[in-house]
Design an enzyme around this catalytic site. Sequence first.
Site, short mmCIF file in Angstrom:
data_model
loop_
_atom_site.label_atom_id
_atom_site.label_comp_id
_atom_site.label_asym_id
_atom_site.label_seq_id
_atom_site.Cartn_x
_atom_site.Cartn_y
_atom_site.Cartn_z
N ASP A 306 0.83 -1.32 -0.14
CA ASP A 306 0.13 0.00 0.08
C ASP A 306 1.01 1.09 0.06
O ASP A 306 2.02 1.12 0.36
CB ASP A 306 -0.92 -0.01 1.37
CG ASP A 306 -1.93 1.28 1.42
OD1 ASP A 306 -2.72 1.60 0.35
OD2 ASP A 306 -1.84 1.60 2.45
N ASP A 498 -1.99 -0.70 6.14
CA ASP A 498 -2.13 -0.23 7.39
C ASP A 498 -3.57 0.20 7.57
O ASP A 498 -4.07 0.24 8.81
CB ASP A 498 -1.40 1.05 7.72
CG ASP A 498 -1.86 2.14 6.88
OD1 ASP A 498 -2.34 3.18 7.13
OD2 ASP A 498 -1.42 2.08 5.33
N ASP A 502 -7.51 -2.38 4.26
CA ASP A 502 -6.39 -3.42 3.66
C ASP A 502 -6.57 -4.71 4.13
O ASP A 502 -6.04 -5.85 3.88
CB ASP A 502 -4.90 -2.90 3.96
CG ASP A 502 -4.61 -1.67 3.17
OD1 ASP A 502 -5.04 -1.68 2.01
OD2 ASP A 502 -3.97 -0.78 3.76
#
Length: 629
Positions: A306, A498, A502
């Site tokens: 990410d 995070d 996710d």
Amino acid sequence: MLAAALIVQYATDIPNRHYLYLPLYGLSYLAVGGPVWLKAFSSIKNGTIFSEFLLMGIATVGAFAIGEYAEGVAVMLFYMIGEYAQHGAVHRAKHSIRELINQQPDVAAVEREGSTEQVHPSEVKMGEVIRVRPGEKVPLDGELITERASFNTAALTGESKPIARYTGEEIWAGSINQDVPVRIKVTSGYKDTKLSHILTMVQEAARRKAPTQRFMTKFAKVYTPVVVWLAVALTFVPYLVVDHYVFQDWFYRALIFLVVSCPCGLVISIPLGYFGGIGAASQNGILLKGSDFLDQLRKMNMLFMDKTGTLTEGTFEVQEVHPLNGFDREELLLLAASLEQHSTHPIAKAIVDYTNGQPLQSVQRQQESAGRGLEGEIGSRSILVGNRDWLADHGVQYRGNGLDETYTCVHVAVEGVHAGIIGIADRIKEDSKKAIEDLRGLGISELIMLSGDNQEVVDAIARKLGLDKAYGNLLPDEKYRQVEEALQPDRTVGFIGDGVNDAPVITLADVGIAMGGIGSDATVETADVVIQTDQPSKIPLAIDIAQFTHRVVWQNIGFALGIKILVMALATLGMASMWEAIFADVGVALIAIANAIRIQYHYTDEGFSLTPPADPSTKEEPVQAECCC
């Protein structure tokens, strides 16, 4: 054991008193061998007949039967020394976990009715205020009320330097207050603190076996009865094939064979290696939820990442505000902040903070599309706040002015008219680029970034960091599909993120990694590996620990099996004595244990890291943030 050793020495020194030999050796044997036989009987009672304890028992009783009293006692004596050494090694391996447990304070100073009461942390309620003096541990998670303070979080994050915290910032239980008395507003219960979650994860990890451990456990269950029957065969089969068969000689060889074949050192040194890996990782702020994830980290060859909060800092600020079509700058900000006021996304917080506490307007009929934007009504006007695609979905004509090339842009539309653009910037984390370089050096062949931001933003960051691929404009379910398509039998796929969005992808990946400091509880709960410091550089460190642990474990397996097979072959040929057998069992076990302990010492030096500290004079350029308004 010392008394037994003295008796053995005394009996050996009085060759003219043969009648004393057997009683003295018998007492010595009972002193050191009694506990082993008790364990053997307990093992048989629990359904495991052929254990290492029974092997030692049979071998030593057999030595007594053929008059080799000294060797019988010596085998048992050294075996017990090896057992104590093993227990000491496991004790050392669990030391980091015990240190973590000891960080949990058992007293909290809580403010009640104008005075301070000393109570157990479990009796403190959320919302109450606690006081922590310099040098004391923080008993519960909370928000700092004091203007500024410094905390040592080494036990939680592996960060040796004190960390400064300011009013309103989060403080974790287990942190040590460094300088001034502080007041903290409690935000979690005793069993829900970050420290409690860490303890649970580390303790569960210590119980969870890696594939190599499971294999060796199964191997020992088959191996032990096989060697017992091989020893029986070594005693009696030669009678059928040799010309001058002497029972005592072949029986002695069989006893040596039994002593050598004991798998205890091999079986203990392997889990000890994994204990060392988990302990070393936890001391460096990396929590592994099982030793099997050490193996998964080692095999990982593809990593999805990410962007916001993972590779970038995730702390955003409004940089530029450009009103369009006659709208006023202050009005533009007020409309955007009014729609964003209840959102927890960092971009929304940045916009609200930029209004400097101005009164915001109430919004009716508000709706949100994850990763795209918000819509609602303020007064009689319809308002849109989000990315370009969000405006296009509602038929709003987009007017660009070059901001998209520099910042993440939040667009505002009023009654179908593009009202303006708010440019927001984030920064790449100091250690992100070095982390990517280290990951390549450790064998990660594909490094891919997944983001909800527009493709131009994603491509720019990918070029700066040296990533292989970067995909932008992704919704949470599209990130999931990207990782799902990458999963192949010949590939071990990792994902690090995070945010709460996710969590599904982290669960799906072979190795799910969460940034535990700023990450959501859902993400941390579903992850296999948690990075407490939110530093990308901890990812290659975790992989390095996994690879080092793997090497040590297989060094132990190869060394122990090699020596044992060699000495068993020599025993079969009559070329080895009981003393060689003792070395092949106890000596090899001690060497393997010492090798396993190396893992902890290798990674527990203060400040150990694959990544050197970043030059504080070096500043990263602002990068665009992921727009999930």
